[in-house]
Write a protein that holds these residues in place. Sequence first.
Motif, PDB file in Angstrom:
ATOM      1  N   ARG A 407      59.516  93.728 -23.223  1.00 35.25           N
ATOM      2  CA  ARG A 407      60.950  93.533 -23.002  1.00 35.25           C
ATOM      3  C   ARG A 407      61.333  92.072 -23.218  1.00 35.25           C
ATOM      4  NH1 ARG A 407      62.770  94.690 -17.096  1.00 35.25           N
ATOM      5  NH2 ARG A 407      62.276  92.496 -16.810  1.00 35.25           N
ATOM      6  N   ASN A 408      60.511  91.157 -22.729  1.00 38.53           N
ATOM      7  CA  ASN A 408      60.813  89.725 -22.884  1.00 38.53           C
ATOM      8  C   ASN A 408      60.764  89.299 -24.343  1.00 38.53           C
ATOM      9  OD1 ASN A 408      61.114  89.528 -20.149  1.00 38.53           O
ATOM     10  ND2 ASN A 408      59.105  88.609 -19.762  1.00 38.53           N
ATOM     11  N   ILE A 409      59.798  89.832 -25.083  1.00 35.94           N
ATOM     12  CA  ILE A 409      59.710  89.507 -26.514  1.00 35.94           C
ATOM     13  C   ILE A 409      60.960  89.991 -27.243  1.00 35.94           C
ATOM     14  CG2 ILE A 409      58.478  90.051 -28.656  1.00 35.94           C
ATOM     15  CD1 ILE A 409      55.892  90.119 -26.993  1.00 35.94           C
ATOM     16  N   LYS A 410      61.431  91.171 -26.886  1.00 33.58           N
ATOM     17  CA  LYS A 410      62.636  91.729 -27.504  1.00 33.58           C
ATOM     18  C   LYS A 410      63.852  90.860 -27.203  1.00 33.58           C
ATOM     19  CE  LYS A 410      65.355  96.000 -27.714  1.00 33.58           C
ATOM     20  NZ  LYS A 410      65.471  97.407 -27.201  1.00 33.58           N
ATOM     21  N   GLN A 411      63.952  90.365 -25.966  1.00 36.54           N
ATOM     22  CA  GLN A 411      65.074  89.515 -25.583  1.00 36.54           C
ATOM     23  C   GLN A 411      65.040  88.191 -26.342  1.00 36.54           C
ATOM     24  OE1 GLN A 411      64.647  89.354 -21.324  1.00 36.54           O
ATOM     25  NE2 GLN A 411      65.900  91.184 -20.989  1.00 36.54           N
ATOM     26  N   ILE A 412      63.857  87.622 -26.490  1.00 36.01           N
ATOM     27  CA  ILE A 412      63.716  86.362 -27.223  1.00 36.01           C
ATOM     28  C   ILE A 412      64.178  86.520 -28.673  1.00 36.01           C
ATOM     29  CG2 ILE A 412      61.996  84.795 -28.207  1.00 36.01           C
ATOM     30  CD1 ILE A 412      60.441  85.053 -25.562  1.00 36.01           C
ATOM     31  N   LYS A 413      63.808  87.636 -29.294  1.00 32.62           N
ATOM     32  CA  LYS A 413      64.149  87.865 -30.695  1.00 32.62           C
ATOM     33  C   LYS A 413      65.639  88.139 -30.894  1.00 32.62           C
ATOM     34  CE  LYS A 413      59.634  89.586 -32.234  1.00 32.62           C
ATOM     35  NZ  LYS A 413      58.882  90.751 -32.772  1.00 32.62           N
ATOM     36  N   SER A 414      66.325  88.503 -29.797  1.00 32.34           N
ATOM     37  CA  SER A 414      67.751  88.855 -29.918  1.00 32.34           C
ATOM     38  C   SER A 414      68.666  87.636 -29.938  1.00 32.34           C
ATOM     39  CB  SER A 414      68.154  89.771 -28.758  1.00 32.34           C
ATOM     40  OG  SER A 414      68.124  89.063 -27.528  1.00 32.34           O
ATOM     41  N   ILE A 415      68.153  86.445 -29.616  1.00 35.81           N
ATOM     42  CA  ILE A 415      68.980  85.232 -29.561  1.00 35.81           C
ATOM     43  C   ILE A 415      69.322  84.761 -30.974  1.00 35.81           C
ATOM     44  CG2 ILE A 415      69.050  82.822 -28.794  1.00 35.81           C
ATOM     45  CD1 ILE A 415      67.160  83.568 -26.541  1.00 35.81           C
ATOM     46  N   ASP A 416      70.542  84.310 -31.160  1.00 39.99           N
ATOM     47  CA  ASP A 416      71.006  83.798 -32.458  1.00 39.99           C
ATOM     48  C   ASP A 416      70.096  82.671 -32.947  1.00 39.99           C
ATOM     49  OD1 ASP A 416      73.367  83.490 -34.478  1.00 39.99           O
ATOM     50  OD2 ASP A 416      72.950  81.460 -33.739  1.00 39.99           O
ATOM     51  N   VAL A 417      69.675  82.731 -34.205  1.00 40.81           N
ATOM     52  CA  VAL A 417      68.706  81.775 -34.753  1.00 40.81           C
ATOM     53  C   VAL A 417      69.238  80.349 -34.690  1.00 40.81           C
ATOM     54  CG1 VAL A 417      67.465  81.060 -36.830  1.00 40.81           C
ATOM     55  CG2 VAL A 417      67.644  83.488 -36.249  1.00 40.81           C
ATOM     56  N   ASN A 418      70.481  80.126 -35.091  1.00 40.56           N
ATOM     57  CA  ASN A 418      71.046  78.775 -35.083  1.00 40.56           C
ATOM     58  C   ASN A 418      71.152  78.222 -33.661  1.00 40.56           C
ATOM     59  OD1 ASN A 418      71.435  78.477 -37.898  1.00 40.56           O
ATOM     60  ND2 ASN A 418      73.251  79.787 -37.783  1.00 40.56           N
ATOM     61  N   LEU A 419      71.525  79.099 -32.712  1.00 44.09           N
ATOM     62  CA  LEU A 419      71.631  78.670 -31.328  1.00 44.09           C
ATOM     63  C   LEU A 419      70.267  78.254 -30.778  1.00 44.09           C
ATOM     64  CD1 LEU A 419      73.033  78.327 -28.604  1.00 44.09           C
ATOM     65  CD2 LEU A 419      72.801  80.799 -28.245  1.00 44.09           C
ATOM     66  N   GLU A 420      69.236  79.057 -31.052  1.00 45.30           N
ATOM     67  CA  GLU A 420      67.916  78.726 -30.509  1.00 45.30           C
ATOM     68  C   GLU A 420      67.364  77.444 -31.132  1.00 45.30           C
ATOM     69  OE1 GLU A 420      64.629  81.240 -33.012  1.00 45.30           O
ATOM     70  OE2 GLU A 420      65.755  82.352 -31.503  1.00 45.30           O
ATOM     71  N   LYS A 421      67.697  77.197 -32.392  1.00 44.12           N
ATOM     72  CA  LYS A 421      67.243  75.954 -33.023  1.00 44.12           C
ATOM     73  C   LYS A 421      67.970  74.742 -32.448  1.00 44.12           C
ATOM     74  CE  LYS A 421      65.700  77.835 -37.467  1.00 44.12           C
ATOM     75  NZ  LYS A 421      65.930  77.873 -38.943  1.00 44.12           N
ATOM     76  N   ALA A 422      69.275  74.899 -32.183  1.00 49.31           N
ATOM     77  CA  ALA A 422      70.043  73.789 -31.607  1.00 49.31           C
ATOM     78  C   ALA A 422      69.537  73.461 -30.201  1.00 49.31           C
ATOM     79  CB  ALA A 422      71.524  74.153 -31.577  1.00 49.31           C
ATOM     80  N   LEU A 423      69.342  74.502 -29.393  1.00 47.00           N
ATOM     81  CA  LEU A 423      68.866  74.288 -28.031  1.00 47.00           C
ATOM     82  C   LEU A 423      67.477  73.648 -28.020  1.00 47.00           C
ATOM     83  CD1 LEU A 423      69.623  74.754 -25.056  1.00 47.00           C
ATOM     84  CD2 LEU A 423      68.478  76.973 -25.191  1.00 47.00           C
ATOM     85  N   GLY A 424      66.673  73.969 -29.015  1.00 48.78           N
ATOM     86  CA  GLY A 424      65.324  73.421 -29.095  1.00 48.78           C
ATOM     87  C   GLY A 424      65.283  71.928 -29.340  1.00 48.78           C
TER      88      GLY A 424
END
Length: 572
Positions: A407-424
């Motif tokens: 379930r956690n892996i599925k949630q991680i994959k659902s995040i917008d790619v640009n958003l996750e890169k910016a937050l990183g």
Amino acid sequence: MVAIAENVQHRLTIQTVEIAPNTTAIRSLDWDRDRFDIEFGLQNGTTYNSYLIRGEQTVLIDTSHQKFRQLYLDTLKSLVNPKTIDYIIVSHTEPDHSGLVEDVLQLAPRATVLASKVALQFLEGLVHDPFSKRIVKSGDRIDIGKGHEIEFVSAPNLHWPDTIFSYDRKTQIIYTCDAFGMHFCDNRTFDEDLEAIEADFRFYYDCLMGPNARSLLNAMKRMGELGKINIIANGHGPLLYHHLDVLTGCYETWSQRQAKAETTVGLFFVSDYGHAERLGHAIAEGIQKTGVGVEVLDLSTAQSQEIQELAGRASGIIIGMPPSTSAAAQASISSLLAVIRNKQVVGLFECYGGDDEPIDTLRRKFIDLGVKEAFPAIRIREAPTASTFQLCEEAGTDLGQLLVRDRNIKQIKSIDVNLEKALGRISNGLYIVTAKKGDVSSAMLASWVSQASLQPLGFTIAVAKDRAIDSLMQVGDRFVLNVLEEGNYQELKKHFLKRLHPGADRFAGVKTQTAKNGSPILTDALAYMECEVQSSMECSDHWIVYCTVQDGRVSKADALTAIRHRKVGNYY
């Protein structure tokens, strides 16, 4: 009016308070107790609350712990002639509430004990002489005169299967024993200072009531049918009056969240056998940290259909070995095995009761059914210690993490790619948090650390709820923040990222020194700070912990702090 009798040597006091007409609270205050049943850490002691109602007849609700024997009995005799006590209501038979029932019965030979059927069965093994008794259940009432009519509410599994609540219609006080309690010792009888008690109130709920959320919601529904409630007279800590609506609202919110959990684990044991309940609740606490729900049933008292209903829908099964001589428990396990599925996971633990069912025999039955073990069977060779309960909690966390991994892996994959890169692109330092309390120690690699105040010097740290160290970072706990050195941190980072078996020594092979506060200092760290937790804030899957710094030192003045640069922000 408040009266206090004191035993200075042991810091035990008795407080008597008139909380309503004809109604006295007898509170046994245990000021210095810093552990409760080993696994629940206490910062503020605890109390054992008992109540006396005097109508035309006299009722005593619960008693106290054996350690208060003389103080309690002397206080009771100063309030009433024990021979005039007509009823003793036993809300729950755990020794901290019923430890003096036998003593009181010797002083009040004509009293009738009112309790649930299960409680009376337990009591017959505790009280060595015959006594008058009556089974009570939801809807039953007794009228003791002067307007005091007491109605009973069955509240099984809060937190034993024997629990009842009692509601006095005249004073609109409900007596709930463990439910709505907290381990907090204070001369203030009521919940005047919400800020002072709320951390202990939540911690108590998580440790004791969370695994019984569905039972708690059922009990609260029955409470709502009684009418207005002015006071909740609990079994531990201050009584709820000033903030009753807020605190009962918290119970309802927390319990609904727990009951609606997507994934549930069924926890089965015999409550009054060996150390089953405490070991089971330690495992449950670890499971709940991962966001997985837990439901508890007693193997010796639950109906077959209850056992099968829970076992059939649960994703995981935890069983505490029952006594081999309990025919009811053996029948319950047979019912459970009949509905087990190979997609479930299982965990087994011994209870150190002196007659445990062999763990390997049951383990083999699950393996033959294709059920995977979530953690190695927990074998108890001596009386459980704090380290044993830590092992159980970590085993529970391992099971919970296994169940929510996909379930956690599925949630991680659902995040917008640009958003996750910016937050990183938010960067942080690298640190190791180390803590020790008694015989229990733990550590955690951390990067979400930020200074938060200048006076006093303080910082915040984000701690994931499923971290083992969470239980050592409650308000008032002390720990060490070790700062890692740029270019010289890989070995420490690798070591503290290792996934270990439950109960393993996290510091094996690592050079350490002992801080003034008792926690380990990593010898190879660039710097360290001795800290104390002041407060915490819940943030979804993490706790934001605010800490103040008492002491610190830098080993290399010219070296730099190691920095963690990420490319994405949806994992560490």
